[in-house]
Structures are given as structure tokens and as C-alpha cells.
Design an enzyme around this catalytic site. Structure first.
Site, PDB file in Angstrom:
ATOM      1  N   LEU A 108       0.881  -1.161   0.000  1.00  0.00           N
ATOM      2  CA  LEU A 108       0.000   0.000   0.000  1.00  0.00           C
ATOM      3  C   LEU A 108       0.913   1.203   0.000  1.00  0.00           C
ATOM      4  O   LEU A 108       1.809   1.310   0.835  1.00  0.00           O
ATOM      5  CB  LEU A 108      -0.904  -0.020   1.238  1.00  0.00           C
ATOM      6  N   ASP A 109       0.714   2.112  -0.960  1.00  0.00           N
ATOM      7  CA  ASP A 109       1.619   3.240  -1.130  1.00  0.00           C
ATOM      8  C   ASP A 109       1.859   4.001   0.165  1.00  0.00           C
ATOM      9  O   ASP A 109       0.973   4.099   1.016  1.00  0.00           O
ATOM     10  CB  ASP A 109       1.053   4.218  -2.165  1.00  0.00           C
ATOM     11  N   LYS A 110       3.036   4.572   0.275  1.00  0.00           N
ATOM     12  CA  LYS A 110       3.391   5.367   1.454  1.00  0.00           C
ATOM     13  C   LYS A 110       2.393   6.494   1.662  1.00  0.00           C
ATOM     14  O   LYS A 110       2.052   6.833   2.808  1.00  0.00           O
ATOM     15  CB  LYS A 110       4.808   5.935   1.285  1.00  0.00           C
TER      16      LYS A 110
END
Length: 237
Positions: A104-106
Site C-alpha cells: 500500500l503506497d506510502k
């Protein structure tokens, strides 16, 4: 042993969450309200909200793996690399060696699964499982029905057309989207195709596992029913 570590070792929550519970006066040791930094010994009875903490036993001769659902906050990176500041493993601070299933993207938040069982990671991620992943998205411009229909049909991302998906409006500047893919930064790139910039992105479901009432930074153990939903052919966990 430190009380927060004892609570974490039962699988109830992280050490950070344990310290919060202790600070709120929700933890007792032998019937006495505990303080942050307290120590516990063998035979001490620890209760949270009046309920005793019990460690679920492993099957004889079997190692019981860890499977948790985390509400990942913005700014935490889904990597096991200890050199990366804000890596998800250090953030959770679990007593077992765990690693994230997928990413999950930063800049995104929401549900992500972690486990100590490397044997099942590929099984969960395998495309043919068609696990749905549901997201709530806020953008900088109004979202029209034409945009939602276009996203649902598929748009070019990373040199390919995204698979058909489900979309629904969420107010004027938001939408709900359910994917069976996990391309890198997929939703942000799909939005950019329609000149939209994502301001907030929250994953709220992976297959049968829902984010529900988990707050950012909180995690819980997956239930047996959730594990069977993720891995219907798996006999033991």
C-alpha cells in the site's frame, strides 16, 4: 517482563497500543490498575477492560503463524528493509518476524495484511484468486458519471489496460472503487488519466477482511473465518 510486551505477546495488539490502553486505565494486573512501564511476572493475571488475556495455543508439534490486519497510516512504507525509516515491520513492532502481504503506497492509508507465514503469501497474491480490494478515494475535482464509467471499463496504466472494476460516487469529489488488480499506484494513475489528483486514498477491504473500526496504527488478529475466506483450500493455518 514489561507489561506492554506481555500484552503484545498475547497477540492482542502492538506495544504502542498496549501503552495507550494502560495509560487510559483499561489494564489491571491482579485486579489493580496498571501503570505504563509496569512489570509482570509468571502467574500474574492481566486483564484489559475486565477481560483476561489468553494466548491461543498452537497445535501439538505445529508453529502457529501470525496473521494480522493493520490500518496503515500515511507515511509508513510497506517494506521489511530495516534501513528504511518508517518501515512497516518496525512500526508494528510484533514479537514474531512478520512481513506485509502485498503493498500500500506510502501516501495511502488503510487495510494491509501481514503474516509470519511466507508459504501463503503467493497464494493470497495470486491473480487467479481474484481477491477484491475496495478503496475510498477523494480527489481535487468533481467526479462525473462518465469518469466512473471510464474507470470501470479500464484505462491505460503501465502499458496495459486495467481490468474492468466497480465504481460508485462518494459525494461530489470522491468515489469508491473495487479492483481485482494491484498495479503499482494503480488508482492514482487511473485518476490522473481523467485529470484528477488523489488527495486521500483509503483501502477498506481485502477479500473478506474489512478495515471496519480499526484506527490508523491499530491492528488485530485475523479470524479463522477470514483466513478461510482468503485461502479456501488451506487446511491449517
Amino acid at each position: 517482563m514489561r507489561l506492554n510486551k506481555h500484552i503484545s505477546d498475547t497477540g492482542a495488539c502492538s506495544r504502542r497500543e498496549a501503552d495507550r490502553l494502560i495509560g487510559e486505565g483499561r489494564v489491571t494486573v491482579n485486579g489493580i490498575r496498571a501503570r505504563v512501564g509496569a512489570e509482570v511476572g509468571e502467574g500474574d493475571v492481566v486483564q484489559v477492560d475486565g477481560q483476561a488475556l489468553l494466548q491461543r495455543a498452537a497445535a501439538p508439534g505445529k508453529r502457529r503463524h501470525v496473521y494480522i490486519a493493520l490500518h496503515k497510516p500515511v507515511g509508513i512504507t510497506c517494506t521489511t528493509e530495516s534501513s528504511v525509516k518508517g518501515n512497516i515491520v518496525d512500526f508494528v513492532d510484533h514479537r514474531e518476524r512478520i512481513f506485509p502481504i502485498g503493498r500500500l503506497d506510502k501516501d495511502s492509508e488503510g487495510l494491509i495484511l501481514l503474516t509470519s507465514n511466507g508459504d501463503i503469501v503467493n497464494a493470497i497474491l495470486r491473480a487467479e484468486n481474484k481477491l477484491e480490494k475496495e478503496y475510498l478515494v477523494a480527489v481535487n475535482h468533481a467526479v462525473t458519471q462518465d469518469i466512473l464509467r471510464g474507470m470501470a471499463r479500464g484505462v491505460p496504466v503501465h502499458g496495459q489496460i486495467t481490468l474492468p472494476c466497480r465504481t460508485a460516487p462518494l459525494g461530489k469529489f470522491g468515489f469508491r472503487i473495487t479492483l481485482v488488480q494491484g498495479l503499482n499506484r494503480q488508482i492514482r494513475l487511473m485518476a490522473a488519466h481523467f485529470n484528477l489528483r488523489v488527495k486521500q486514498l483509503v483501502r477498506v477491504r481485502i477479500g473478506p477482511v474489512k478495515l471496519a473500526h480499526l484506527k490508523p496504527g491499530q491492528w488485530r488478529n485475523l479470524t479463522d473465518a477470514e483466513l478461510r475466506g482468503l485461502l479456501p483450500g488451506q487446511a491449517e493455518f
